[in-house]
Write a protein that holds these residues in place. Structure first.
Motif, mmCIF file in Angstrom:
data_model
loop_
_atom_site.group_PDB
_atom_site.id
_atom_site.type_symbol
_atom_site.label_atom_id
_atom_site.label_comp_id
_atom_site.label_asym_id
_atom_site.label_seq_id
_atom_site.Cartn_x
_atom_site.Cartn_y
_atom_site.Cartn_z
ATOM 1 N N ASN A 15 0.798 -1.226 0.000
ATOM 2 C CA ASN A 15 0.000 0.000 0.000
ATOM 3 C C ASN A 15 0.830 1.274 0.000
ATOM 4 O OD1 ASN A 15 0.484 -1.046 2.730
ATOM 5 N ND2 ASN A 15 -0.443 0.861 3.388
ATOM 6 N N ARG A 16 2.130 1.171 0.261
ATOM 7 C CA ARG A 16 2.963 2.390 0.230
ATOM 8 C C ARG A 16 4.424 1.995 0.048
ATOM 9 N NH1 ARG A 16 5.008 3.354 5.717
ATOM 10 N NH2 ARG A 16 3.987 1.890 7.130
ATOM 11 N N LEU A 18 8.094 1.036 -1.076
ATOM 12 C CA LEU A 18 8.628 0.195 -2.160
ATOM 13 C C LEU A 18 7.590 -0.792 -2.685
ATOM 14 C CD1 LEU A 18 12.158 -0.429 -0.634
ATOM 15 C CD2 LEU A 18 11.666 0.748 -2.775
ATOM 16 N N ARG A 41 -2.278 -4.703 4.821
ATOM 17 C CA ARG A 41 -2.932 -5.174 6.054
ATOM 18 C C ARG A 41 -4.275 -4.519 6.318
ATOM 19 N NH1 ARG A 41 1.073 -3.570 10.988
ATOM 20 N NH2 ARG A 41 1.984 -1.739 9.988
ATOM 21 N N TYR A 173 16.019 -4.004 14.302
ATOM 22 C CA TYR A 173 15.897 -4.117 12.834
ATOM 23 C C TYR A 173 17.026 -4.971 12.267
ATOM 24 C CZ TYR A 173 15.328 -2.593 7.951
ATOM 25 O OH TYR A 173 15.137 -2.560 6.584
ATOM 26 N N VAL A 206 16.533 3.979 0.552
ATOM 27 C CA VAL A 206 15.528 4.571 -0.323
ATOM 28 C C VAL A 206 14.609 5.534 0.430
ATOM 29 C CG1 VAL A 206 13.773 4.022 -2.055
ATOM 30 C CG2 VAL A 206 15.499 2.311 -1.483
ATOM 31 N N THR A 208 11.595 6.570 1.604
ATOM 32 C CA THR A 208 10.232 6.102 1.892
ATOM 33 C C THR A 208 9.970 6.527 3.329
ATOM 34 O OG1 THR A 208 11.040 4.018 2.787
ATOM 35 C CG2 THR A 208 10.477 4.009 0.442
HETATM 36 N N1 NAP Z 1 13.595 2.221 2.563
HETATM 37 C C1 NAP Z 1 14.806 1.735 2.740
HETATM 38 O O1 NAP Z 1 15.811 2.488 2.730
HETATM 39 C C2 NAP Z 1 15.016 0.245 2.936
HETATM 40 C C3 NAP Z 1 16.343 -0.208 3.030
HETATM 41 C C4 NAP Z 1 16.572 -1.565 3.188
HETATM 42 C C5 NAP Z 1 15.497 -2.436 3.255
HETATM 43 N N2 NAP Z 1 14.227 -1.982 3.175
HETATM 44 C C6 NAP Z 1 13.137 -2.969 3.250
HETATM 45 O O2 NAP Z 1 12.258 -2.824 2.159
HETATM 46 C C7 NAP Z 1 10.915 -3.170 2.559
HETATM 47 C C8 NAP Z 1 9.969 -2.014 2.220
HETATM 48 O O3 NAP Z 1 10.432 -0.876 2.906
HETATM 49 P P1 NAP Z 1 9.807 0.591 2.696
HETATM 50 O O4 NAP Z 1 10.932 1.527 2.750
HETATM 51 O O5 NAP Z 1 8.857 0.609 1.568
HETATM 52 O O6 NAP Z 1 9.014 0.722 4.085
HETATM 53 P P2 NAP Z 1 7.712 1.561 4.455
HETATM 54 O O7 NAP Z 1 7.581 2.738 3.580
HETATM 55 O O8 NAP Z 1 7.761 1.757 5.926
HETATM 56 O O9 NAP Z 1 6.522 0.514 4.100
HETATM 57 C C9 NAP Z 1 6.426 -0.653 4.831
HETATM 58 C C10 NAP Z 1 5.245 -1.450 4.289
HETATM 59 O O10 NAP Z 1 5.154 -2.671 5.062
HETATM 60 C C11 NAP Z 1 3.805 -2.771 5.518
HETATM 61 N N3 NAP Z 1 3.717 -3.577 6.733
HETATM 62 C C12 NAP Z 1 4.301 -3.387 7.932
HETATM 63 N N4 NAP Z 1 3.915 -4.345 8.803
HETATM 64 C C13 NAP Z 1 3.058 -5.157 8.125
HETATM 65 C C14 NAP Z 1 2.322 -6.317 8.450
HETATM 66 N N5 NAP Z 1 2.344 -6.842 9.684
HETATM 67 N N6 NAP Z 1 1.575 -6.909 7.497
HETATM 68 C C15 NAP Z 1 1.505 -6.395 6.255
HETATM 69 N N7 NAP Z 1 2.155 -5.272 5.874
HETATM 70 C C16 NAP Z 1 2.918 -4.667 6.806
HETATM 71 C C17 NAP Z 1 3.336 -1.344 5.706
HETATM 72 O O11 NAP Z 1 1.917 -1.311 5.782
HETATM 73 P P3 NAP Z 1 1.105 -0.219 6.707
HETATM 74 O O12 NAP Z 1 0.895 0.988 5.838
HETATM 75 O O13 NAP Z 1 -0.146 -0.937 7.045
HETATM 76 O O14 NAP Z 1 1.975 0.092 7.884
HETATM 77 C C18 NAP Z 1 3.904 -0.737 4.431
HETATM 78 O O15 NAP Z 1 3.081 -1.053 3.341
HETATM 79 C C19 NAP Z 1 10.986 -3.472 4.056
HETATM 80 O O16 NAP Z 1 11.078 -4.853 4.267
HETATM 81 C C20 NAP Z 1 12.276 -2.781 4.491
HETATM 82 O O17 NAP Z 1 12.852 -3.378 5.643
HETATM 83 C C21 NAP Z 1 13.953 -0.655 3.014
#
Ligand code: NAP
Length: 251
Positions: A15-16, A18, A41, A173, A206, A208
């Motif tokens: 939903n948001r 990546l 979720r 984390y 990234v 986000t």
């Molecule tokens: N951004 C970075 O720099 C970075 C770097 C390394 C790795 N990552 C990894 O890349 C992935 C995406 O990161 P992002 O930056 O897009 O993070 P984000 O913007 O915080 O988005 C996280 C997403 O995960 C969902 N989520 C969290 N808990 C959940 C659950 N119990 N069930 C279903 N959905 C759930 C959130 O939904 P809600 O809206 O409902 O909370 C949201 O859609 C993550 O695994 C993160 O660890 C990101």
């Protein structure tokens, strides 16, 4: 080696961030998936508005309730996907949903440790378990070995070898992503005979909600790289840790 087909894909946490960008770019591809499952979720919440709007425009996008912390819901979602796919199988599962809790030893709590472990390591494993029949089905549909894949969205912060004590130390984390990397290794070994690949993928730092404003990479750039890496996956990548440029990272 034939490229990994992306005919049916599930992205968790779509939903948001990546996850939403993955759905967007998969839809914009020359040949979008026939079935693009977007797990989220709370599909009715304002946080899912952009995803709902996207799904209104493209009938192949199916928004499904999927809370990776809720094992009953994971199975319900897998059943729904199985019914929609019938005999087609699921080619690609992207375990993208994740949570981030910062803090060093003075700040970490059992709650932030357990929540991180549950969402970032146990969730992806249980989602994979529930979808195994659909992944197996996709892998069996052809003679080619490489027909289905599980991508665990990890982080370089989960790498022991890349540990850098000058960086911020988000204990919960880092530890949960190191655990997720072991999930990848175990699944790569167990799913290999079924023709299903499993890798850990670092998307870069990234911009986000999780990555914050200072991050150097845009979602668009990171996801463009990720999809290119996925399109070129082959058996030799099984059980490896890659970044969004396709470079191998040490565990
Ligand atoms: N951004 C970075 O720099 C970075 C770097 C390394 C790795 N990552 C990894 O890349 C992935 C995406 O990161 P992002 O930056 O897009 O993070 P984000 O913007 O915080 O988005 C996280 C997403 O995960 C969902 N989520 C969290 N808990 C959940 C659950 N119990 N069930 C279903 N959905 C759930 C959130 O939904 P809600 O809206 O409902 O909370 C949201 O859609 C993550 O695994 C993160 O660890 C990101």
């Amino acid at each position: 080696m034939q490229a990994l087909p992306m005919r049916s894909v599930l992205v968790t946490g779509a939903n948001r961030g990546l996850g939403l960008e993955l759905v967007r770019q998969l839809e914009e591809a020359e040949r979008p998936p026939r079935y693009l499952f977007a797990g989220c979720r709370d599909p009715e919440s304002p946080r899912a508005l952009d995803l709902r709007n996207l799904a209104k425009r493209f009938s192949n996008i199916k928004v499904l309730k999927l809370d990776v912390d809720d094992y009953g819901n994971i199975q319900e979602c897998a059943d729904q996907i199985g019914k929609i796919l019938e005999n087609n199988g699921l080619n690609l599962l992207i375990n993208n949903a994740g949570v981030y809790f910062g803090g060093d030893l003075s700040e970490v709590t059992p709650e932030t440790m357990m929540k991180s472990y549950r969402t970032n390591a146990v969730g992806p494993m249980m989602v994979t378990k529930a979808l195994l029949p659909a992944l197996q089905r996709a892998a069996q549909l052809s003679d080619e070995l490489k027909k289905a894949a599980v991508i665990n969205m990890s982080s370089s912060l989960g790498s022991m070898e890349l540990f850098d004590n000058k960086n911020e130390i988000p204990l919960a984390y880092r530890i949960s992503k190191a655990a997720l990397n072991m999930v990848t290794k175990c699944l790569a070994n167990e799913l290999k005979p079924h023709g299903i690949l499993c890798i850990s993928l670092h998307p870069g730092w990234v911009k986000t909600e999780m990555g914050g404003e200072k991050a150097p990479l845009s979602k668009e750039e990171s996801v463009r790289g990720i999809l290119k890496v996925l399109s070129m996956l082959s058996d030799k990548d099984n059980g490896s840790f890659l970044d969004w440029r396709g470079q191998r990272l040490p565990w």
